[in-house]
Design a protein around this motif. Structure first.
Motif, PDB file in Angstrom:
ATOM      1  N   ARG A 133       0.811  -1.211   0.000  1.00  0.00           N
ATOM      2  CA  ARG A 133       0.000   0.000   0.000  1.00  0.00           C
ATOM      3  C   ARG A 133       0.853   1.274   0.000  1.00  0.00           C
ATOM      4  N   PRO A 134       1.925   1.341   0.820  1.00  0.00           N
ATOM      5  CA  PRO A 134       2.727   2.569   0.824  1.00  0.00           C
ATOM      6  C   PRO A 134       3.264   2.950  -0.545  1.00  0.00           C
ATOM      7  N   HIS A 135       3.594   1.968  -1.381  1.00  0.00           N
ATOM      8  CA  HIS A 135       4.144   2.283  -2.696  1.00  0.00           C
ATOM      9  C   HIS A 135       3.092   2.888  -3.633  1.00  0.00           C
ATOM     10  N   MET A 136       1.834   2.817  -3.234  1.00  0.00           N
ATOM     11  CA  MET A 136       0.778   3.529  -3.964  1.00  0.00           C
ATOM     12  C   MET A 136       0.409   4.823  -3.251  1.00  0.00           C
ATOM     13  N   GLY A 137       1.085   5.109  -2.137  1.00  0.00           N
ATOM     14  CA  GLY A 137       0.849   6.347  -1.410  1.00  0.00           C
ATOM     15  C   GLY A 137      -0.177   6.246  -0.300  1.00  0.00           C
ATOM     16  N   PHE A 138      -0.667   5.034  -0.009  1.00  0.00           N
ATOM     17  CA  PHE A 138      -1.665   4.879   1.050  1.00  0.00           C
ATOM     18  C   PHE A 138      -1.002   5.046   2.412  1.00  0.00           C
ATOM     19  N   PRO A 139      -1.458   6.010   3.232  1.00  0.00           N
ATOM     20  CA  PRO A 139      -0.929   6.138   4.584  1.00  0.00           C
ATOM     21  C   PRO A 139      -1.421   4.981   5.448  1.00  0.00           C
ATOM     22  N   GLY A 140      -0.738   4.743   6.550  1.00  0.00           N
ATOM     23  CA  GLY A 140      -1.176   3.710   7.468  1.00  0.00           C
ATOM     24  C   GLY A 140      -2.561   4.034   8.016  1.00  0.00           C
ATOM     25  N   HIS A 141      -3.384   3.013   8.162  1.00  0.00           N
ATOM     26  CA  HIS A 141      -4.737   3.164   8.713  1.00  0.00           C
ATOM     27  C   HIS A 141      -5.618   4.078   7.854  1.00  0.00           C
ATOM     28  N   TRP A 142      -5.345   4.136   6.558  1.00  0.00           N
ATOM     29  CA  TRP A 142      -6.168   4.949   5.654  1.00  0.00           C
ATOM     30  C   TRP A 142      -7.627   4.522   5.702  1.00  0.00           C
ATOM     31  N   ASP A 143      -7.844   3.203   5.936  1.00  0.00           N
ATOM     32  CA  ASP A 143      -9.205   2.683   5.880  1.00  0.00           C
ATOM     33  C   ASP A 143     -10.033   2.990   7.128  1.00  0.00           C
ATOM     34  N   THR A 144      -9.434   3.668   8.097  1.00  0.00           N
ATOM     35  CA  THR A 144     -10.203   4.108   9.271  1.00  0.00           C
ATOM     36  C   THR A 144     -10.613   5.577   9.149  1.00  0.00           C
ATOM     37  N   GLU A 145     -10.181   6.233   8.092  1.00  0.00           N
ATOM     38  CA  GLU A 145     -10.528   7.636   7.882  1.00  0.00           C
ATOM     39  C   GLU A 145     -12.034   7.775   7.631  1.00  0.00           C
ATOM     40  N   PRO A 146     -12.674   8.801   8.204  1.00  0.00           N
ATOM     41  CA  PRO A 146     -14.108   9.020   7.937  1.00  0.00           C
ATOM     42  C   PRO A 146     -14.433   9.116   6.449  1.00  0.00           C
ATOM     43  N   PHE A 147     -13.489   9.621   5.669  1.00  0.00           N
ATOM     44  CA  PHE A 147     -13.689   9.776   4.230  1.00  0.00           C
ATOM     45  C   PHE A 147     -14.014   8.442   3.561  1.00  0.00           C
ATOM     46  N   TRP A 148     -13.369   7.369   4.014  1.00  0.00           N
ATOM     47  CA  TRP A 148     -13.527   6.050   3.407  1.00  0.00           C
ATOM     48  C   TRP A 148     -14.413   5.117   4.237  1.00  0.00           C
ATOM     49  N   ARG A 149     -14.821   5.545   5.414  1.00  0.00           N
ATOM     50  CA  ARG A 149     -15.424   4.632   6.397  1.00  0.00           C
ATOM     51  C   ARG A 149     -16.623   3.860   5.846  1.00  0.00           C
ATOM     52  N   ASP A 150     -17.563   4.557   5.227  1.00  0.00           N
ATOM     53  CA  ASP A 150     -18.762   3.880   4.730  1.00  0.00           C
ATOM     54  C   ASP A 150     -18.425   2.856   3.656  1.00  0.00           C
ATOM     55  N   ALA A 151     -17.536   3.234   2.745  1.00  0.00           N
ATOM     56  CA  ALA A 151     -17.159   2.313   1.664  1.00  0.00           C
ATOM     57  C   ALA A 151     -16.470   1.070   2.230  1.00  0.00           C
ATOM     58  N   VAL A 152     -15.582   1.276   3.202  1.00  0.00           N
ATOM     59  CA  VAL A 152     -14.869   0.153   3.812  1.00  0.00           C
ATOM     60  C   VAL A 152     -15.848  -0.764   4.537  1.00  0.00           C
ATOM     61  N   MET A 153     -16.751  -0.174   5.310  1.00  0.00           N
ATOM     62  CA  MET A 153     -17.718  -0.962   6.063  1.00  0.00           C
ATOM     63  C   MET A 153     -18.625  -1.753   5.123  1.00  0.00           C
ATOM     64  N   ASN A 154     -19.146  -1.100   4.089  1.00  0.00           N
ATOM     65  CA  ASN A 154     -20.058  -1.775   3.154  1.00  0.00           C
ATOM     66  C   ASN A 154     -19.361  -2.883   2.387  1.00  0.00           C
ATOM     67  N   ALA A 155     -18.115  -2.628   1.967  1.00  0.00           N
ATOM     68  CA  ALA A 155     -17.373  -3.638   1.203  1.00  0.00           C
ATOM     69  C   ALA A 155     -17.065  -4.848   2.058  1.00  0.00           C
TER      70      ALA A 155
END
Length: 224
Positions: A196-218
């Protein structure tokens, strides 16, 4: 240069045209939203399967590429037009211009089967000066996670992650019910071995409110 003499039609008039040609429109407000974002000529070709039998159909050519849209946005200078676009997307024009240019380049890379993993992009999206509420945290550098070189870091703002944030930000305006972000999460989860870092994803990106609904639904959908 070609001269065009046909007058522009309002969205209300476009809806009336579609309806007169036999298209069943149960939710006019939704049609209005998508016509405002996608445009009549791009959308109308996809309406043909929904016409009532025996009614007139119309097919229009998609003559505008993403690159041309990006170029048009870059050269647009009439305040009335630029301010209308700013109000629609709720972003300033310098930011939007950089976003469209960056996404146009990303689209070209993908269209030619280029690599987007572990890649620095030449044209990167501009970060908004005033970060809105809910915008994900994107640090100026993150660790790569290399065991051989633990000190190695990279700039996530030059990597894929920021462009994915931009895409989702625009999708939330253009198509609020889209499941694009959920599909992105599912794709990433399907390949956990990909760094993930090599694509620029910060650690714990999937806990961000911005992504939260998408992560939960997926992930809830996967469990079900």
């Amino acid at each position: 240069m070609s001269d065009f003499h046909k007058p522009a039609h309002s969205i209300k008039e476009q809806i009336a045209t579609l309806s007169s040609r036999g298209l069943v429109i149960p939710d006019e407000a939704r049609v209005h939203h998508y016509l405002a974002n996608i445009s009549y000529f791009r959308l109308s070709a996809y309406t043909r399967p929904f016409y009532q039998p025996g009614r007139q159909e119309h097919c229009f050519l998609e003559g505008t590429s993403f690159k041309e849209v990006s170029t048009l946005l870059a050269k647009l200078r009439v305040p009335e037009d630029t301010q209308r676009i700013e109000r629609h997307f709720d972003w300033k024009m310098p930011v939007l211009r950089s976003w469209f240019r960056s996404l146009s380049d990303l689209r070209n890379v993908c269209a030619h089967h280029g690599r987007v993993w572990n890649r620095e992009f030449g044209s990167r999206p501009e970060m908004p000066r005033k970060i809105p509420a809910g915008w994900p945290s994107i640090p100026v550098s993150i660790e790569t996670g290399s065991h051989e070189h633990p000190e190695q870091r990279l700039d996530p703002r030059r990597r894929l992650y920021l462009q994915l944030v931009v895409i989702e930000s625009m999708m939330q305006v253009v198509s609020p019910t889209s499941q694009w972000a959920e599909r992105l999460v599912s794709l990433l989860d399907h390949y956990p071995q990909v760094s993930r870092p090599h694509m620029g994803f910060p650690g714990h990106w999937d806990t961000e409110p911005f992504w939260r609904d998408a992560v939960m639904n997926a992930r809830e959908g996967l469990k079900g």
